[in-house]
Motif scaffolding. Structure first.
Motif, PDB file in Angstrom:
ATOM      1  N   GLY A  53       0.792  -1.219   0.000  1.00  0.00           N
ATOM      2  CA  GLY A  53       0.000   0.000   0.000  1.00  0.00           C
ATOM      3  C   GLY A  53       0.819   1.260   0.000  1.00  0.00           C
ATOM      4  N   VAL A  54       0.149   2.348   0.352  1.00  0.00           N
ATOM      5  CA  VAL A  54       0.712   3.692   0.272  1.00  0.00           C
ATOM      6  C   VAL A  54       1.862   3.878   1.244  1.00  0.00           C
ATOM      7  CG1 VAL A  54       0.190   6.125   0.617  1.00  0.00           C
ATOM      8  CG2 VAL A  54      -1.427   4.666  -0.594  1.00  0.00           C
ATOM      9  N   LYS A  55       1.656   3.582   2.493  1.00  0.00           N
ATOM     10  CA  LYS A  55       2.680   3.843   3.515  1.00  0.00           C
ATOM     11  C   LYS A  55       3.382   2.532   3.856  1.00  0.00           C
ATOM     12  CE  LYS A  55       3.419   6.222   7.849  1.00  0.00           C
ATOM     13  NZ  LYS A  55       2.832   6.927   8.967  1.00  0.00           N
ATOM     14  N   ARG A  73       7.134  -2.840  -1.016  1.00  0.00           N
ATOM     15  CA  ARG A  73       5.720  -3.033  -0.688  1.00  0.00           C
ATOM     16  C   ARG A  73       4.849  -1.846  -1.076  1.00  0.00           C
ATOM     17  NH1 ARG A  73       5.804  -3.093   4.768  1.00  0.00           N
ATOM     18  NH2 ARG A  73       3.641  -3.693   4.845  1.00  0.00           N
ATOM     19  N   GLY A  74       5.415  -0.826  -1.698  1.00  0.00           N
ATOM     20  CA  GLY A  74       4.652   0.359  -2.075  1.00  0.00           C
ATOM     21  C   GLY A  74       3.677   0.089  -3.215  1.00  0.00           C
ATOM     22  N   ARG A  75       2.432   0.506  -3.034  1.00  0.00           N
ATOM     23  CA  ARG A  75       1.369   0.395  -4.039  1.00  0.00           C
ATOM     24  C   ARG A  75       0.467   1.621  -3.910  1.00  0.00           C
ATOM     25  NH1 ARG A  75       4.409  -3.253  -4.474  1.00  0.00           N
ATOM     26  NH2 ARG A  75       4.069  -5.366  -5.207  1.00  0.00           N
ATOM     27  N   PRO A  76      -0.316   1.940  -4.933  1.00  0.00           N
ATOM     28  CA  PRO A  76      -1.180   3.124  -4.873  1.00  0.00           C
ATOM     29  C   PRO A  76      -2.307   3.020  -3.851  1.00  0.00           C
ATOM     30  CG  PRO A  76      -0.996   2.301  -7.140  1.00  0.00           C
ATOM     31  CD  PRO A  76      -0.326   1.322  -6.249  1.00  0.00           C
ATOM     32  N   GLN A 104      12.546   3.366   2.694  1.00  0.00           N
ATOM     33  CA  GLN A 104      11.224   3.960   2.627  1.00  0.00           C
ATOM     34  C   GLN A 104      10.877   4.220   1.173  1.00  0.00           C
ATOM     35  OE1 GLN A 104      12.044   7.389   5.096  1.00  0.00           O
ATOM     36  NE2 GLN A 104      11.064   6.396   6.833  1.00  0.00           N
ATOM     37  N   GLY A 105       9.601   4.157   0.879  1.00  0.00           N
ATOM     38  CA  GLY A 105       9.121   4.486  -0.451  1.00  0.00           C
ATOM     39  C   GLY A 105       8.537   5.881  -0.459  1.00  0.00           C
ATOM     40  N   GLY A 115       7.532   4.808   5.300  1.00  0.00           N
ATOM     41  CA  GLY A 115       7.458   3.364   5.139  1.00  0.00           C
ATOM     42  C   GLY A 115       7.467   2.650   6.461  1.00  0.00           C
ATOM     43  N   VAL A 116       6.786   1.523   6.469  1.00  0.00           N
ATOM     44  CA  VAL A 116       6.708   0.689   7.655  1.00  0.00           C
ATOM     45  C   VAL A 116       6.937  -0.760   7.252  1.00  0.00           C
ATOM     46  CG1 VAL A 116       5.105   2.229   8.843  1.00  0.00           C
ATOM     47  CG2 VAL A 116       4.207   0.340   7.473  1.00  0.00           C
ATOM     48  N   PHE A 117       7.205  -1.581   8.240  1.00  0.00           N
ATOM     49  CA  PHE A 117       7.294  -3.029   8.089  1.00  0.00           C
ATOM     50  C   PHE A 117       6.207  -3.586   8.989  1.00  0.00           C
ATOM     51  CE2 PHE A 117      10.424  -6.845   8.712  1.00  0.00           C
ATOM     52  CZ  PHE A 117       9.491  -7.704   8.167  1.00  0.00           C
ATOM     53  N   SER A 118       5.205  -4.210   8.375  1.00  0.00           N
ATOM     54  CA  SER A 118       4.131  -4.817   9.161  1.00  0.00           C
ATOM     55  C   SER A 118       3.946  -6.261   8.726  1.00  0.00           C
ATOM     56  CB  SER A 118       2.821  -4.043   9.002  1.00  0.00           C
ATOM     57  OG  SER A 118       2.414  -4.051   7.653  1.00  0.00           O
ATOM     58  N   VAL A 119       3.576  -7.097   9.678  1.00  0.00           N
ATOM     59  CA  VAL A 119       3.364  -8.519   9.431  1.00  0.00           C
ATOM     60  C   VAL A 119       1.974  -8.890   9.916  1.00  0.00           C
ATOM     61  CG1 VAL A 119       4.146 -10.850   9.995  1.00  0.00           C
ATOM     62  CG2 VAL A 119       5.824  -9.014   9.730  1.00  0.00           C
ATOM     63  N   GLN A 120       1.174  -9.490   9.028  1.00  0.00           N
ATOM     64  CA  GLN A 120      -0.134 -10.001   9.433  1.00  0.00           C
ATOM     65  C   GLN A 120       0.023 -11.399  10.041  1.00  0.00           C
ATOM     66  OE1 GLN A 120      -2.127  -8.956   5.520  1.00  0.00           O
ATOM     67  NE2 GLN A 120      -3.830  -8.707   6.944  1.00  0.00           N
ATOM     68  N   ARG A 121       0.774 -12.258   9.356  1.00  0.00           N
ATOM     69  CA  ARG A 121       1.011 -13.602   9.887  1.00  0.00           C
ATOM     70  C   ARG A 121       2.157 -14.270   9.131  1.00  0.00           C
ATOM     71  NH1 ARG A 121      -3.535 -13.093   7.506  1.00  0.00           N
ATOM     72  NH2 ARG A 121      -3.975 -14.206   5.591  1.00  0.00           N
ATOM     73  N   ILE A 122       2.680 -15.322   9.724  1.00  0.00           N
ATOM     74  CA  ILE A 122       3.713 -16.149   9.115  1.00  0.00           C
ATOM     75  C   ILE A 122       3.177 -17.564   9.052  1.00  0.00           C
ATOM     76  CG2 ILE A 122       6.066 -17.038   9.332  1.00  0.00           C
ATOM     77  CD1 ILE A 122       6.725 -14.440  10.870  1.00  0.00           C
TER      78      ILE A 122
END
Length: 133
Positions: A53-55, A73-76, A104-105, A115-122
């Protein structure tokens, strides 16, 4: 899994509660460059699931201390439940995966770097016949 904040002045990893902007799942998140996560598992493959996503940020991933692969991971717009990194066909046994926030993007909404680093699951793979041989 474990997380480490490299920069002592950074906000460190934090839990982001489930919300629409967090893809309706709780996540672990950091915005400090060089902060990393690691996860040890017994299996034959692993996938890191998260958001695009954006951020977002530039993340380097590697398995078992091997070479890094960088993911942008940057997307509109926000995309949920995306495979950020995946490895399969590892020999059965103990492995580890590491991810590092390295850049950062450009945020298309603001034109600024973030920019951030986020994890939903592994998710990791264990073959059906692992205990039969």
């Amino acid at each position: 899994y474990s997380t480490l904040g490299i920069n002592p002045d950074a906000k460190k990893w934090r839990v982001v509660p489930a919300s629409k902007s967090a893809c309706d799942t709780p996540q672990m998140l950091t915005d400090a460059l060089q902060d990393y996560m690691s996860f040890a598992f017994n299996g034959t493959g692993v996938a890191v699931i998260g958001t695009l996503g954006v951020k977002q940020g530039l993340i380097k991933f590697r398995v078992d201390g091997g070479p890094y692969t960088t993911i942008d991971r940057g997307r509109p717009k926000l995309e949920c439940d995306k495979v950020l990194y995946k490895v399969s066909n590892l020999p059965w046994g103990e492995h580890s995966i590491e991810g590092v926030l390295v850049g950062q993007g450009t945020n298309p909404d603001t034109g600024k770097k973030d920019g951030v680093f986020s994890v939903q699951r592994i998710k990791y793979t264990v073959p059906n016949d692992v205990h039969n041989g």
